[in-house]
Design an enzyme around this catalytic site. Structure first.
Site, short mmCIF file in Angstrom:
data_model
loop_
_atom_site.label_atom_id
_atom_site.label_comp_id
_atom_site.label_asym_id
_atom_site.label_seq_id
_atom_site.Cartn_x
_atom_site.Cartn_y
_atom_site.Cartn_z
N ASP A 187 -4.65 -4.63 5.87
CA ASP A 187 -4.98 -5.51 4.74
C ASP A 187 -3.81 -6.44 4.44
OD1 ASP A 187 -6.40 -6.60 2.60
OD2 ASP A 187 -5.64 -5.11 1.19
N MET A 218 -0.48 1.36 5.03
CA MET A 218 -1.32 1.74 6.14
C MET A 218 -2.41 0.70 6.36
SD MET A 218 -3.30 5.40 6.46
CE MET A 218 -1.76 6.21 5.98
N SER A 275 0.85 -1.19 0.00
CA SER A 275 0.00 0.00 0.00
C SER A 275 0.89 1.24 0.00
CB SER A 275 -0.95 -0.03 1.19
OG SER A 275 -1.90 1.03 1.11
N THR A 276 0.73 2.13 0.96
CA THR A 276 1.49 3.38 0.99
C THR A 276 3.00 3.11 0.98
OG1 THR A 276 -0.28 4.29 2.34
CG2 THR A 276 1.73 5.58 2.17
N HIS A 285 -2.39 -1.10 -3.46
CA HIS A 285 -3.48 -0.15 -3.27
C HIS A 285 -3.18 1.14 -4.02
CE1 HIS A 285 -4.28 -2.17 0.90
NE2 HIS A 285 -4.73 -2.89 -0.10
#
Length: 222
Positions: A157, A154, A36-37, A62
């Site tokens: 998940d 973050m 993600s991030t 993401h």
């Protein structure tokens, strides 16, 4: 079981002495990655280290739908292997990296004689579409064939899915705090005991590839 802080398969020598080019990976091995991030830069580094004949690889990153196509092109420019957008009905083969990013469904796998990918519509899972948890859980029937990694990001998940994969026989990694832009998803995995090993970003690609090495190749490196 808690994760180990270690160099992993082959130690530091894995990066300096690549596996022999002929038939380096087990024919049935599979790599799964969630991020993600901060994941885009992390994946650029990882995919640049993958050889053209890397094990079949599926990734959930993401991002917003508007960035999906440009992200695939970015990954394709840095990778020796073929990078493709997530779609249904594709037989995922060696030398192919499929990326689910901003797609309108969850990237999942349908194990069988061939490993078929699906983009499955539905509600967000763990707050995301596509969801890393959904990708990881779809591989549970073939978990002993899987090497999976959860990268910077973050939230949570992928952490539970990584735990379920590990419990089913997969080999699992999480990125360490020092090299994560956001130590959320990998921290959740570490807290659950989902990650067999906690490794810095520079070690993720060598670890994943080492875990997919043919047994005789791995034995020769010890």
């Amino acid at each position: 079981a808690r994760a180990q802080m270690a160099e992993g398969p082959g130690g530091a020598s894995a990066a300096a002495h690549p596996l022999a080019p002929a038939r380096r990976f087990g024919a049935d091995r599979l790599i799964l990655i969630g991020a993600s991030t901060g994941g885009i830069d992390a994946l650029l580094q990882i995919l640049a280290a993958f050889p053209a004949d890397c094990p079949p690889t599926a990734i959930v990153q993401h991002t917003g739908a508007a960035f999906s196509d440009s992200l695939i092109r970015l990954f394709a420019r840095c990778a020796a292997a073929r990078v493709v957008t997530a779609e249904s009905g594709v037989a995922l083969q060696a030398g192919t990296i499929m990326v689910g990013a901003g797609c309108r469904g969850h990237l999942t796998l349908r194990p069988g004689k061939a490993l078929i990918t699906e983009v499955t519509p539905g509600a967000p899972v763990s707050g995301h579409m596509p969801s890393v948890d959904m990708l990881f859980r779809s591989a549970l029937p073939i978990a002993p064939r899987v090497a999976a990694a959860l990268l910077t990001g973050m939230g949570r998940d992928g952490a539970q899915g990584l735990l379920e994969l590990r419990q089913a026989g997969a080999r699992t990694l999480a990125q360490d705090e020092a090299t994560s832009v956001v130590y959320g998803m990998p921290r959740a995995a570490a807290d659950l005991g989902a990650a067999e090993r906690i490794v810095p970003l520079a070690r993720v690609a060598p670890e994943l590839l080492g875990l997919c090495a043919e047994p005789r190749m791995e034995a020769a490196r010890r």
